[in-house]
Design an enzyme around this catalytic site. Structure first.
Site, PDB file in Angstrom:
ATOM      1  N   GLY A  92       0.518  -1.575  -0.251  1.00 18.69           N
ATOM      2  CA  GLY A  92       0.024  -0.153  -0.116  1.00 18.69           C
ATOM      3  C   GLY A  92       0.850   1.585  -0.063  1.00 18.69           C
ATOM      4  N   ARG A  93       1.924   0.973   0.593  1.00 17.02           N
ATOM      5  CA  ARG A  93       3.036   2.097   0.233  1.00 17.02           C
ATOM      6  C   ARG A  93       4.535   1.828  -0.612  1.00 17.02           C
ATOM      7  NH1 ARG A  93       4.441   3.091   6.766  1.00 17.02           N
ATOM      8  NH2 ARG A  93       4.154   1.101   7.411  1.00 17.02           N
ATOM      9  N   ARG A 176      14.857  -0.511   1.223  1.00 15.26           N
ATOM     10  CA  ARG A 176      14.790  -1.734   1.776  1.00 15.26           C
ATOM     11  C   ARG A 176      15.494  -2.715   0.948  1.00 15.26           C
ATOM     12  NH1 ARG A 176       9.878  -4.118   5.306  1.00 15.26           N
ATOM     13  NH2 ARG A 176       9.067  -4.512   3.115  1.00 15.26           N
ATOM     14  N   ASP A 252       0.693 -11.636   6.496  1.00 17.67           N
ATOM     15  CA  ASP A 252       1.767 -10.369   5.098  1.00 17.67           C
ATOM     16  C   ASP A 252       2.631 -10.332   6.281  1.00 17.67           C
ATOM     17  OD1 ASP A 252      -0.647 -10.097   6.889  1.00 17.67           O
ATOM     18  OD2 ASP A 252       0.025  -8.116   6.324  1.00 17.67           O
ATOM     19  N   ASN A 253       3.094 -10.388   7.233  1.00 16.23           N
ATOM     20  CA  ASN A 253       4.802 -10.086   7.714  1.00 16.23           C
ATOM     21  C   ASN A 253       5.546 -11.207   7.997  1.00 16.23           C
ATOM     22  OD1 ASN A 253       3.994  -7.390   6.986  1.00 16.23           O
ATOM     23  ND2 ASN A 253       3.272  -7.063   9.945  1.00 16.23           N
TER      24      ASN A 253
HETATM   25  P1  AMP Z   1       2.120  -2.995   8.018  1.00 13.11           P
HETATM   26  O1  AMP Z   1       1.335  -3.537   8.990  1.00 13.11           O
HETATM   27  O2  AMP Z   1       2.766  -1.994   7.856  1.00 13.11           O
HETATM   28  O3  AMP Z   1       2.287  -4.352   7.813  1.00 13.11           O
HETATM   29  O4  AMP Z   1       1.053  -3.233   6.685  1.00 13.11           O
HETATM   30  C1  AMP Z   1      -0.278  -3.699   6.549  1.00 13.11           C
HETATM   31  C2  AMP Z   1      -1.472  -3.451   5.053  1.00 13.11           C
HETATM   32  O5  AMP Z   1      -1.332  -1.447   5.127  1.00 13.11           O
HETATM   33  C3  AMP Z   1       0.134  -3.563   3.683  1.00 13.11           C
HETATM   34  O6  AMP Z   1      -0.754  -3.704   3.115  1.00 13.11           O
HETATM   35  C4  AMP Z   1       0.815  -1.993   4.103  1.00 13.11           C
HETATM   36  O7  AMP Z   1       0.866  -1.679   2.836  1.00 13.11           O
HETATM   37  C5  AMP Z   1      -0.944  -1.322   4.135  1.00 13.11           C
HETATM   38  N1  AMP Z   1      -0.203   0.050   4.739  1.00 13.11           N
HETATM   39  C6  AMP Z   1       0.624   0.396   5.748  1.00 13.11           C
HETATM   40  N2  AMP Z   1       0.781   1.983   6.100  1.00 13.11           N
HETATM   41  C7  AMP Z   1      -0.347   2.598   4.775  1.00 13.11           C
HETATM   42  C8  AMP Z   1      -0.014   3.772   4.400  1.00 13.11           C
HETATM   43  N3  AMP Z   1       0.420   4.446   5.040  1.00 13.11           N
HETATM   44  N4  AMP Z   1      -0.863   3.931   3.112  1.00 13.11           N
HETATM   45  C9  AMP Z   1      -1.016   2.782   2.473  1.00 13.11           C
HETATM   46  N5  AMP Z   1      -0.637   1.438   3.557  1.00 13.11           N
HETATM   47  C10 AMP Z   1      -0.300   1.395   3.798  1.00 13.11           C
HETATM   48 MG    MG Z   2       3.777  -5.713   6.003  1.00 10.57          MG
END
Ligand code: AMP
Ligand code: MG
Length: 489
Positions: A92-93, A176, A252-253
């Site tokens: 998402g980013r 990364r 997903d992590n």
């Molecule tokens: P994370 O908790 O960072 O592993 O993110 C979980 C999901 O949310 C993943 O699909 C990320 O790409 C998405 N995500 C987290 N932060 C953002 C953001 N600021 N904008 C868009 N997508 C995000």
């Molecule tokens: Mg993630």
């Protein structure tokens, strides 16, 4: 010198069918500036520190300019988040610029994290904040220093562009590096759509790219699963032995290569507490420190399910049942090594177990106790006061120390040699939350990035004494006890 332009891209993921990703360019970031550059990681992609002198360096690593040869894309995936399946997540980013093949033939994904909105952003803004970028940057390099498999971090580029989280913060892009960004969730997305051909295509891709030795075997999907199970079990054992809590072990992590992946509200445990929860939003403690091995298994079961079209059920169960054996063997071996015991069998956990119980009752600093244990004197009249004084239950410690002495009698090495050996597994330095927070505050308030570089250098060699850095070996000082670490990223 045109070093930067000579990066040797070979974008295998971008050559897969486009169901696996969306192609797009990063969103420009206004007035980028370099926050930190990691020359060690740069060497992995044959990049020289001299490139940071180029005026356009930050333009490339903020996403404002595209590196020649890159084919930028965001990867599609799904995932089980806190136990609930989310059918579509995706980067998402984050934007994968491509893969670089270095001089030795190794391939490294280069990914910009925080590079703007993508088709998978949902309600997010596509950005990362400077704070969380510094945390990932420092921790991934700290894990590498600790010999724990992890993604790496090349650099952070900041901007004064504002991002809204719990408060307003400035944005940053973290670059990364990883051999792969494929996650368990990359398989789940197609399995739950019943698109088994895509699951197979992804498995074939990962096998060809990362497990070429099994490509031509009859049961390659089973062998692939076995490899992921083994790597994940070992990783969990390493996290437990060093006292690392990931905080968000959603599928997903979870890296398909068993790397520590996607650093969010992680924390290194300070006082020993198996119930330690580093993620403030994890109210049920699903990802508490002592739950990690179990969750690793749960996540592997979710991955295994996606392979049910290609692996007989019995084989699959059998593969999963190896997890606990690998985990236990590795964990007990590591704990015995932390105690300096080479003669204990990998079944014998009794001495470590009784020590952990005492440590918990007295809230002993996990890292510092094991480091100090390297100085344990086994002569019967030795009180080992420096160690003993860390316990409320001194008699309990004395009793344990006596048992420990008996075990040490079976050890062939001299006290000195044992100490040297123990110092190679018990780190002197870990990334305590407050340390990262100090570096973050300096960066945010004064654009002073010096502390980041100091910590990077320190944590690269966590087993070395580094006598002029001992202040970083102390437990969190009183003034920093109440530093709140925000979990938003
Ligand atoms: P994370 O908790 O960072 O592993 O993110 C979980 C999901 O949310 C993943 O699909 C990320 O790409 C998405 N995500 C987290 N932060 C953002 C953001 N600021 N904008 C868009 N997508 C995000
Ligand atoms: Mg993630």
């Amino acid at each position: 010198m045109n070093t930067l332009m000579q990066l040797n891209f070979d974008n295998t993921f971008a050559r897969l069918p486009d169901v696996f990703y969306s192609r797009l360019n990063p969103t420009p970031l206004p007035a980028p500036y370099l926050v930190s550059f990691n020359a060690d990681a740069a060497a992995l992609i044959d990049m020289n520190i001299a490139v940071t002198q180029r005026a356009d360096f930050v333009e490339y690593f903020s996403g404002n300019l595209l590196l020649p040869g890159s084919v930028p894309l965001s990867m599609l995936y799904a995932g089980h988040q806190f136990g609930h399946f989310v059918p579509q997540l995706g980067d998402g980013r984050a934007i994968l610029l491509g893969e670089i093949k270095n001089k030795t033939g190794e391939c490294w994904d280069v990914q910009l994290k925080g590079a703007g909105i993508t088709p998978y952003s949902r309600r997010g803004d596509g950005r990362a904040v400077l704070r969380s970028s510094i945390r990932e940057y420092l921790c991934s390099e700290a894990m590498h220093g600790l010999d724990i498999p992890t993604t790496r971090a090349l650099c952070i580029v900041g901007s004064n562009a504002m991002v809204y989280r719990e408060t307003t913060e400035t944005a940053a892009v973290l670059t990364r590096l990883s051999p792969s960004h494929v996650r368990f969730g990359s398989f789940e997305v197609f399995y739950y759509r019943k698109q088994y051909a895509q699951v197979r295509a992804l498995a074939d891709y990962v096998i060809a790219r990362h497990f070429p030795e099994i490509t031509n075997t009859a049961d390659k999907y089973l062998q692939f699963l076995n490899a992921v199970i083994t790597r994940t079990a070992r990783l969990m054992a390493q996290w437990q032995a060093v006292g690392f809590a990931h905080g968000v072990m959603n599928t997903d992590n979870m890296s398909i290569l068993g790397l520590t992946f996607d650093y969010g509200p992680f924390g290194f445990m300070e006082s020993y507490n198996p119930k330690y929860v580093c993620n403030h939003s994890d109210e049920s403690g699903r990802y508490a420190f002592d739950q990690q091995p179990e969750i690793g298994y749960w996540n592997l079961s979710a991955l295994a399910e996606t392979l049910t079209p290609f692996i007989p059920e019995a084989d699959l169960q059998n593969a999963l049942s190896n997890y606990s054996t690998v985990f236990n063997d590795t964990y007990i071996t590591l704990m015995n090594q932390k105690l300096g015991l080479t003669q204990n069998s990998n079944q014998d956990f009794s001495l470590a177990w009784s020590l952990l119980k005492l440590m918990r009752a007295s809230q002993v600093d996990y890292t510092n106790f094991f480091r100090a244990l390297g100085n344990f004197k086994s002569a019967p009249d030795e009180k080992n006061e420096q160690l003993r004084d860390q316990f409320i239950d001194r008699e309990g410690f004395d009793k344990w120390a006596n048992e420990y002495r008996q075990h040490l009698q079976n050890e062939p090495a001299s006290e000195q040699a044992r100490s040297t050996q123990m110092n190679k597994i018990n780190p002197k330095y870990i990334l305590r939350n407050y340390m990262a927070q100090v570096a973050i505050e300096k960066a945010q308030q004064d654009r002073d990035f010096s502390e980041i570089d100091i910590l990077l250098k320190l944590l690269r060699k966590p087993f070395d004494e580094q006598p002029d850095m001992v202040k970083y070996a102390a437990p969190t000082p009183d003034w920093a006890q109440h530093i709140e670490v925000s979990c938003s990223s």
